[in-house]
Design an enzyme around this catalytic site. Structure first.
Site, PDB file in Angstrom:
ATOM      1  N   GLU A   1       2.114   3.488  -5.536  1.00  0.00           N
ATOM      2  CA  GLU A   1       3.371   2.902  -6.077  1.00  0.00           C
ATOM      3  C   GLU A   1       2.993   2.076  -7.122  1.00  0.00           C
ATOM      4  O   GLU A   1       3.759   1.946  -8.175  1.00  0.00           O
ATOM      5  CB  GLU A   1       4.372   2.199  -5.058  1.00  0.00           C
ATOM      6  N   ASP A   2       2.075   1.388  -7.005  1.00  0.00           N
ATOM      7  CA  ASP A   2       1.952   0.186  -8.177  1.00  0.00           C
ATOM      8  C   ASP A   2       0.515  -0.091  -8.910  1.00  0.00           C
ATOM      9  O   ASP A   2       0.254  -0.763  -9.668  1.00  0.00           O
ATOM     10  CB  ASP A   2       1.783  -1.135  -7.258  1.00  0.00           C
TER      11      ASP A   2
ATOM     12  N   ASP B   1       6.476  -4.415   6.184  1.00  0.00           N
ATOM     13  CA  ASP B   1       6.408  -4.520   4.665  1.00  0.00           C
ATOM     14  C   ASP B   1       7.565  -5.615   4.476  1.00  0.00           C
ATOM     15  O   ASP B   1       7.430  -6.654   3.853  1.00  0.00           O
ATOM     16  CB  ASP B   1       6.550  -3.369   4.173  1.00  0.00           C
TER      17      ASP B   1
ATOM     18  N   HIS C   1      -0.552   0.811   1.212  1.00  0.00           N
ATOM     19  CA  HIS C   1       0.623   1.270   0.839  1.00  0.00           C
ATOM     20  C   HIS C   1       1.376   1.081  -0.273  1.00  0.00           C
ATOM     21  O   HIS C   1       2.327   1.899  -0.893  1.00  0.00           O
ATOM     22  CB  HIS C   1       1.537   0.816   2.074  1.00  0.00           C
ATOM     23  N   ASP C   2       0.734   0.340  -1.241  1.00  0.00           N
ATOM     24  CA  ASP C   2       1.214  -0.152  -2.481  1.00  0.00           C
ATOM     25  C   ASP C   2       0.342   0.587  -3.659  1.00  0.00           C
ATOM     26  O   ASP C   2       0.688   0.362  -4.637  1.00  0.00           O
ATOM     27  CB  ASP C   2       1.518  -1.577  -2.945  1.00  0.00           C
TER      28      ASP C   2
ATOM     29  N   HIS D   1      -1.021  -9.036   0.139  1.00  0.00           N
ATOM     30  CA  HIS D   1       0.147  -8.438   0.590  1.00  0.00           C
ATOM     31  C   HIS D   1      -0.153  -7.156   1.632  1.00  0.00           C
ATOM     32  O   HIS D   1       0.163  -7.271   3.016  1.00  0.00           O
ATOM     33  CB  HIS D   1       1.086  -8.014  -0.424  1.00  0.00           C
TER      34      HIS D   1
HETATM   35  N1  LIG Z   1       8.760 -11.933  -1.645  1.00  0.00           N
HETATM   36  C1  LIG Z   1       7.892 -11.711  -2.515  1.00  0.00           C
HETATM   37  N2  LIG Z   1       7.755 -10.345  -2.952  1.00  0.00           N
HETATM   38  C2  LIG Z   1       6.994 -10.182  -4.231  1.00  0.00           C
HETATM   39  C3  LIG Z   1       6.161 -11.114  -4.514  1.00  0.00           C
HETATM   40  N3  LIG Z   1       5.225 -10.539  -5.524  1.00  0.00           N
HETATM   41  C4  LIG Z   1       5.536  -9.365  -5.683  1.00  0.00           C
HETATM   42  N4  LIG Z   1       6.505  -8.987  -4.679  1.00  0.00           N
HETATM   43  C5  LIG Z   1       7.030  -7.831  -4.338  1.00  0.00           C
HETATM   44  O1  LIG Z   1       8.408  -7.698  -5.330  1.00  0.00           O
HETATM   45  C6  LIG Z   1       9.172  -6.715  -4.693  1.00  0.00           C
HETATM   46  C7  LIG Z   1      10.635  -7.220  -4.656  1.00  0.00           C
HETATM   47  O2  LIG Z   1      11.133  -7.498  -5.761  1.00  0.00           O
HETATM   48  P1  LIG Z   1      12.165  -6.553  -6.514  1.00  0.00           P
HETATM   49  O3  LIG Z   1      12.489  -7.320  -7.772  1.00  0.00           O
HETATM   50  O4  LIG Z   1      13.307  -6.410  -5.599  1.00  0.00           O
HETATM   51  O5  LIG Z   1      11.793  -5.386  -6.689  1.00  0.00           O
HETATM   52  P2  LIG Z   1      10.650  -4.572  -7.700  1.00  0.00           P
HETATM   53  O6  LIG Z   1       9.631  -5.279  -7.969  1.00  0.00           O
HETATM   54  O7  LIG Z   1      10.415  -3.051  -7.040  1.00  0.00           O
HETATM   55  O8  LIG Z   1      11.513  -4.267  -8.966  1.00  0.00           O
HETATM   56  C8  LIG Z   1       8.437  -6.526  -3.353  1.00  0.00           C
HETATM   57  O9  LIG Z   1       7.796  -4.873  -3.712  1.00  0.00           O
HETATM   58  P3  LIG Z   1       8.226  -3.784  -2.809  1.00  0.00           P
HETATM   59  O10 LIG Z   1       7.734  -3.870  -1.472  1.00  0.00           O
HETATM   60  O11 LIG Z   1       7.603  -2.527  -3.727  1.00  0.00           O
HETATM   61  O12 LIG Z   1       9.614  -3.516  -2.898  1.00  0.00           O
HETATM   62  P4  LIG Z   1      10.752  -3.355  -1.826  1.00  0.00           P
HETATM   63  O13 LIG Z   1      10.267  -2.048  -1.066  1.00  0.00           O
HETATM   64  O14 LIG Z   1      10.786  -4.538  -1.030  1.00  0.00           O
HETATM   65  O15 LIG Z   1      11.972  -2.966  -2.749  1.00  0.00           O
HETATM   66  C9  LIG Z   1       7.317  -7.096  -3.003  1.00  0.00           C
HETATM   67  O16 LIG Z   1       6.396  -6.679  -2.356  1.00  0.00           O
HETATM   68  C10 LIG Z   1       6.274 -12.661  -4.032  1.00  0.00           C
HETATM   69  O17 LIG Z   1       5.337 -13.344  -4.649  1.00  0.00           O
HETATM   70  N5  LIG Z   1       7.356 -12.694  -3.030  1.00  0.00           N
END
Ligand SMILES: Nc1nc2c(ncn2[C@@H]2O[C@H](COP(=O)(O)OP(=O)(O)O)[C@@H](OP(=O)(O)OP(=O)(O)O)[C@H]2O)c(=O)[nH]1
Length: 183
Positions: free
Chosen positions: A68-69, A125, A64-65, A38
């Site tokens: 946060e992660d 992103d 960037h993550d 990612h």
């Molecule tokens: N489309 C997709 N997303 C995935 C996948 N695996 C992990 N993600 C991550 O999941 C987040 C979106 O899922 P949500 O349920 O809405 O959010 P959450 O994980 O923060 O609770 C995004 O993180 P984020 O960037 O921190 O969230 P945001 O900034 O978009 O809110 C995205 O990078 C995947 O296989 N497909």
């Protein structure tokens, strides 16, 4: 201006740092893709489609993550990569102590007030995540949840517009496919 070799070395240093920090993480897709795909993909969208060559933007995209992660701290990023990169990572990181709804609402509310460089990273992103959603549905996500994410991303992108035609055009194609618009 840093030499080509120095730029390359900084980018590899960031990639290596992010790969180590995300080593135990996987994406949510059925293949459990390694998470590092990612941030590398976000950095690639910025260079390849956004035509962004600013080193700090690419470094912060790769990192960037991490805050946060993972257990990474902003002080660690500052120490390794300097104040500007740490500031950008901070700008694009959600506060995970907040509820999911608060975090999502704050992303929409704060997007217009981000710096130009942070906006670029956020556009890339969201573009990566929406393309990833189109490619494969994360484990356990209903069609409704996928649509909700698209609508949320549309709200964030609304506050980031006017800075990169190429990435915004690609995002608009994805929103159009899902019939998401202002009206
Ligand atoms: N489309 C997709 N997303 C995935 C996948 N695996 C992990 N993600 C991550 O999941 C987040 C979106 O899922 P949500 O349920 O809405 O959010 P959450 O994980 O923060 O609770 C995004 O993180 P984020 O960037 O921190 O969230 P945001 O900034 O978009 O809110 C995205 O990078 C995947 O296989 N497909």
């Amino acid at each position: 201006m840093a030499s080509g070799e120095a730029l390359l070395s900084e980018i590899i240093k960031c990639s290596n740092f992010a790969a180590i920090k995300h080593k135990n993480q996987r994406r949510k897709d059925p293949e459990s893709t390694p998470y590092i795909n990612h941030p590398i993909g976000v950095a690639y969208i910025l260079t390849n489609e956004g035509k962004i060559t600013d080193l700090s933007v690419i470094q912060a995209a790769l990192l960037h993550d991490t805050v946060e992660d993972t257990d990474t701290t902003l002080d660690e990023i500052k120490e390794q990569f300097g104040d500007e990169v740490a500031g950008l990572v901070d700008e694009v990181s959600d506060d995970k102590s907040l509820s999911k709804m608060e975090r999502k609402n704050l992303q929409i509310k704060n997007a217009p007030h981000k710096s130009y460089k942070a906006k670029l990273i956020k556009l890339a992103d969201k573009l990566y995540n929406l393309r990833d959603l189109k490619r494969a549905t994360p484990e356990g996500w209903s069609e409704e949840r996928v649509q909700e994410y698209f609508v949320f991303a549309f709200g964030v992108v609304a506050g980031l517009r006017g800075i990169n035609d190429s990435m915004e055009r690609e995002l608009d194609k994805l929103f159009k496919e899902r019939s998401i618009s202002d009206s």
